[in-house]
Design a protein around this motif. Structure first.
Motif, PDB file in Angstrom:
ATOM      1  N   HIS A 265       4.228 -25.071  64.730  1.00  0.00           N
ATOM      2  CA  HIS A 265       3.795 -26.213  65.542  1.00  0.00           C
ATOM      3  C   HIS A 265       2.664 -25.798  66.483  1.00  0.00           C
ATOM      4  O   HIS A 265       2.800 -25.829  67.700  1.00  0.00           O
ATOM      5  N   ILE A 266       1.550 -25.412  65.889  1.00  0.00           N
ATOM      6  CA  ILE A 266       0.432 -24.944  66.711  1.00  0.00           C
ATOM      7  C   ILE A 266      -0.780 -25.833  66.490  1.00  0.00           C
ATOM      8  O   ILE A 266      -0.757 -26.764  65.682  1.00  0.00           O
ATOM      9  N   ASP A 267      -1.855 -25.539  67.202  1.00  0.00           N
ATOM     10  CA  ASP A 267      -2.987 -26.460  67.277  1.00  0.00           C
ATOM     11  C   ASP A 267      -4.200 -26.059  66.441  1.00  0.00           C
ATOM     12  O   ASP A 267      -5.117 -26.871  66.270  1.00  0.00           O
ATOM     13  N   ALA A 268      -4.233 -24.841  65.928  1.00  0.00           N
ATOM     14  CA  ALA A 268      -5.349 -24.421  65.074  1.00  0.00           C
ATOM     15  C   ALA A 268      -4.954 -23.157  64.319  1.00  0.00           C
ATOM     16  O   ALA A 268      -4.352 -22.243  64.898  1.00  0.00           O
ATOM     17  N   PHE A 269      -5.299 -23.141  63.037  1.00  0.00           N
ATOM     18  CA  PHE A 269      -5.060 -21.956  62.210  1.00  0.00           C
ATOM     19  C   PHE A 269      -6.386 -21.251  61.945  1.00  0.00           C
ATOM     20  O   PHE A 269      -7.392 -21.895  61.620  1.00  0.00           O
ATOM     21  N   PHE A 270      -6.371 -19.919  62.042  1.00  0.00           N
ATOM     22  CA  PHE A 270      -7.539 -19.103  61.731  1.00  0.00           C
ATOM     23  C   PHE A 270      -7.146 -18.106  60.633  1.00  0.00           C
ATOM     24  O   PHE A 270      -6.866 -16.941  60.915  1.00  0.00           O
ATOM     25  N   PRO A 271      -7.094 -18.550  59.373  1.00  0.00           N
ATOM     26  CA  PRO A 271      -6.727 -17.623  58.289  1.00  0.00           C
ATOM     27  C   PRO A 271      -7.770 -16.523  58.128  1.00  0.00           C
ATOM     28  O   PRO A 271      -8.973 -16.792  58.110  1.00  0.00           O
ATOM     29  N   MET A 272      -7.301 -15.304  58.017  1.00  0.00           N
ATOM     30  CA  MET A 272      -8.191 -14.155  57.851  1.00  0.00           C
ATOM     31  C   MET A 272      -8.526 -14.025  56.360  1.00  0.00           C
ATOM     32  O   MET A 272      -7.908 -13.240  55.633  1.00  0.00           O
ATOM     33  N   ASN A 273      -9.503 -14.801  55.921  1.00  0.00           N
ATOM     34  CA  ASN A 273      -9.862 -14.867  54.500  1.00  0.00           C
ATOM     35  C   ASN A 273     -10.812 -13.733  54.127  1.00  0.00           C
ATOM     36  O   ASN A 273     -11.949 -13.964  53.692  1.00  0.00           O
ATOM     37  N   TYR A 274     -10.330 -12.529  54.302  1.00  0.00           N
ATOM     38  CA  TYR A 274     -11.159 -11.341  54.120  1.00  0.00           C
ATOM     39  C   TYR A 274     -11.161 -10.956  52.639  1.00  0.00           C
ATOM     40  O   TYR A 274     -10.347 -10.147  52.178  1.00  0.00           O
ATOM     41  N   ASN A 275     -12.071 -11.520  51.882  1.00  0.00           N
ATOM     42  CA  ASN A 275     -12.041 -11.429  50.429  1.00  0.00           C
ATOM     43  C   ASN A 275     -12.036 -10.001  49.899  1.00  0.00           C
ATOM     44  O   ASN A 275     -11.353  -9.699  48.910  1.00  0.00           O
ATOM     45  N   ASP A 276     -12.768  -9.108  50.550  1.00  0.00           N
ATOM     46  CA  ASP A 276     -12.822  -7.727  50.049  1.00  0.00           C
ATOM     47  C   ASP A 276     -11.453  -7.048  50.086  1.00  0.00           C
ATOM     48  O   ASP A 276     -11.173  -6.163  49.275  1.00  0.00           O
ATOM     49  N   PHE A 277     -10.606  -7.433  51.023  1.00  0.00           N
ATOM     50  CA  PHE A 277      -9.276  -6.843  51.116  1.00  0.00           C
ATOM     51  C   PHE A 277      -8.445  -7.161  49.877  1.00  0.00           C
ATOM     52  O   PHE A 277      -7.470  -6.461  49.581  1.00  0.00           O
ATOM     53  N   TYR A 278      -8.821  -8.212  49.169  1.00  0.00           N
ATOM     54  CA  TYR A 278      -8.071  -8.648  47.991  1.00  0.00           C
ATOM     55  C   TYR A 278      -8.862  -8.436  46.704  1.00  0.00           C
ATOM     56  O   TYR A 278      -8.529  -8.988  45.658  1.00  0.00           O
ATOM     57  N   LEU A 279      -9.917  -7.627  46.804  1.00  0.00           N
ATOM     58  CA  LEU A 279     -10.795  -7.305  45.676  1.00  0.00           C
ATOM     59  C   LEU A 279     -11.382  -8.569  45.064  1.00  0.00           C
ATOM     60  O   LEU A 279     -11.503  -8.708  43.845  1.00  0.00           O
ATOM     61  N   GLU A 280     -11.753  -9.498  45.929  1.00  0.00           N
ATOM     62  CA  GLU A 280     -12.323 -10.760  45.487  1.00  0.00           C
ATOM     63  C   GLU A 280     -13.747 -10.908  46.010  1.00  0.00           C
ATOM     64  O   GLU A 280     -14.124 -10.298  47.009  1.00  0.00           O
ATOM     65  N   GLY A 281     -14.524 -11.760  45.339  1.00  0.00           N
ATOM     66  CA  GLY A 281     -15.875 -12.040  45.769  1.00  0.00           C
ATOM     67  C   GLY A 281     -15.918 -13.206  46.736  1.00  0.00           C
ATOM     68  O   GLY A 281     -14.886 -13.800  47.081  1.00  0.00           O
ATOM     69  N   ALA A 282     -17.122 -13.572  47.157  1.00  0.00           N
ATOM     70  CA  ALA A 282     -17.280 -14.673  48.105  1.00  0.00           C
ATOM     71  C   ALA A 282     -16.810 -15.997  47.525  1.00  0.00           C
ATOM     72  O   ALA A 282     -16.448 -16.918  48.266  1.00  0.00           O
TER      73      ALA A 282
END
Length: 373
Positions: A265-282
């Motif tokens: 129940h919070i007011d804003a989410f900031f997902p850490m979408n750090y693609n390199d950590f998951y061996l993914e591209g942009a």
């Protein structure tokens, strides 16, 4: 004369419309936040100057870390407001190093996170099921929320230790994480075990493969959720808002760190979408952000977190994946993918990692209009 006057008025109106149109085009179309930290020698003047520079670059708010020092937080909040920025007090939640040693989580081997840590020495996570932990955090965040210029309390490390590390980090730590290993599987303290048994009738310590016990997973998701929602009540009661840096997903977040954040129940989410950590591209930013936005169900804004590669020209030779990140040529695709998937904006980790080329790419990308697909 009347004809000339009307004609002149039309010319003036047209000119004003053109100016308004130009100003609109120059106005950023993407809300940009940034994670920032207090320097050892920071002053009100130096913070105000730094925040003013960020404001000029199109940033609208900072998630700023100044520890638990209320004076430093208040100073930074004042500087942010002076520069015209929204202020989120960024603070580690479950990861604490100066509390009662009995408050720490216990892994499946029976080792306290105070004595034995998974992965790195600073991984000293508290147990979310202990009332003392809630009371400590409620007092801490309540005092933060009392700071007049503070807009949000921003939670980080509001989770368990990574029971599965992001795929891009396996080689760094010499691991193959094809299952949940006891050393990184939390929390098996007496309190958690007894609460779970009372709720379900299951003695998880006698369970042959705890990772296969879905009620046990859900119990731990719920522990974090309950803690966050109680803290949100404290902060909201002070008239302030609450945001959080979370793992991508929440599918990945649940699997890796027991975060079922779409129930918070919070007011804003900031997902850490750090693609390199998951061996993914942009290009990964588009589908993962879409999942996050759908999970938030239009109730809470999602700001897609972007990890920046500082030494981008040498990226191919950098071994540590935690020094990787987006290079300038990937910024537009990452931002476009996030925005077209419904993100309310983006958040940079961190401004200090941005090169001139990154800033130039950001400037172009945030002045474009994006349509959610």
């Amino acid at each position: 004369m009347k004809y000339v006057s009307l004609f002149s008025c039309c010319l003036i109106a047209c000119a004003m419309a053109v100016v308004a149109s130009c100003n609109s085009e120059r106005k950023p179309q993407v809300k940009v936040y940034a994670w920032t930290g207090d320097g050892r020698n920071s002053t009100l003047e130096s913070l105000t100057a730094h925040f003013s520079e960020l404001k000029q670059r199109g940033i609208v708010g900072v998630c700023h870390g100044a520890g638990a020092d209320m004076e430093r937080i208040a100073r930074a909040a004042k500087a942010a407001h002076a520069a015209g920025l929204e202020f989120h007090a960024w603070h580690s939640t479950m990861l604490q190093h100066r509390v009662d040693t009995s408050w720490y989580a216990v892994n499946r081997k029976g080792e306290s996170a105070w004595n034995v840590q998974a992965y790195v020495p600073n991984y000293k996570f508290m147990c979310p099921g202990r009332e003392e932990v809630y009371e400590y955090l409620a007092d801490l965040y309540g005092r933060m929320a009392d700071i007049p210029e503070l807009d949000y309390v921003h939670l980080d490390f509001i989770r368990f230790p990574d029971v599965i590390l992001a795929r891009g980090l396996w080689e760094k730590y010499g691991l193959v994480m094809d299952e949940e290993y006891p050393v990184a599987d939390y929390c098996y303290c007496d309190g958690c075990v007894s609460q779970f048994k009372e709720k379900t009738g299951i003695d998880i310590r006698s369970y042959k493969d705890p990772s296969a016990c879905e009620p046990w997973k859900q119990f731990r998701y719920d522990q974090i959720t309950a803690l966050v929602n109680r803290l949100a009540d404290v902060i909201h009661a002070k008239g302030k808002k609450i945001s959080a840096a979370v793992f991508p997903g929440p599918g990945l977040a649940k699997k890796l760190v027991r975060q079922e954040w779409d129930k918070w129940h919070i007011d804003a989410f900031f997902p850490m979408n750090y693609n390199d950590f998951y061996l993914e591209g942009a290009d990964w930013l588009a589908p993962i952000t879409r999942e996050e936005v759908e999970a938030a169900a239009g109730k809470t804004p999602v700001y897609s977190g972007l990890f920046i590669c500082r030494d981008w020209q040498n990226k191919a030779n950098i071994k540590d994946p935690e020094d990787h990140g987006l290079i300038p040529s990937e910024m537009e695709e990452a931002i476009r993918g996030s925005m077209e998937s419904g993100a309310a904006g983006i958040c940079l980790f961190m401004p200090g990692r941005m090169t001139d080329e990154h800033w130039a790419a950001l400037e172009k990308a945030i002045h474009r209009k994006y349509v959610v697909k």
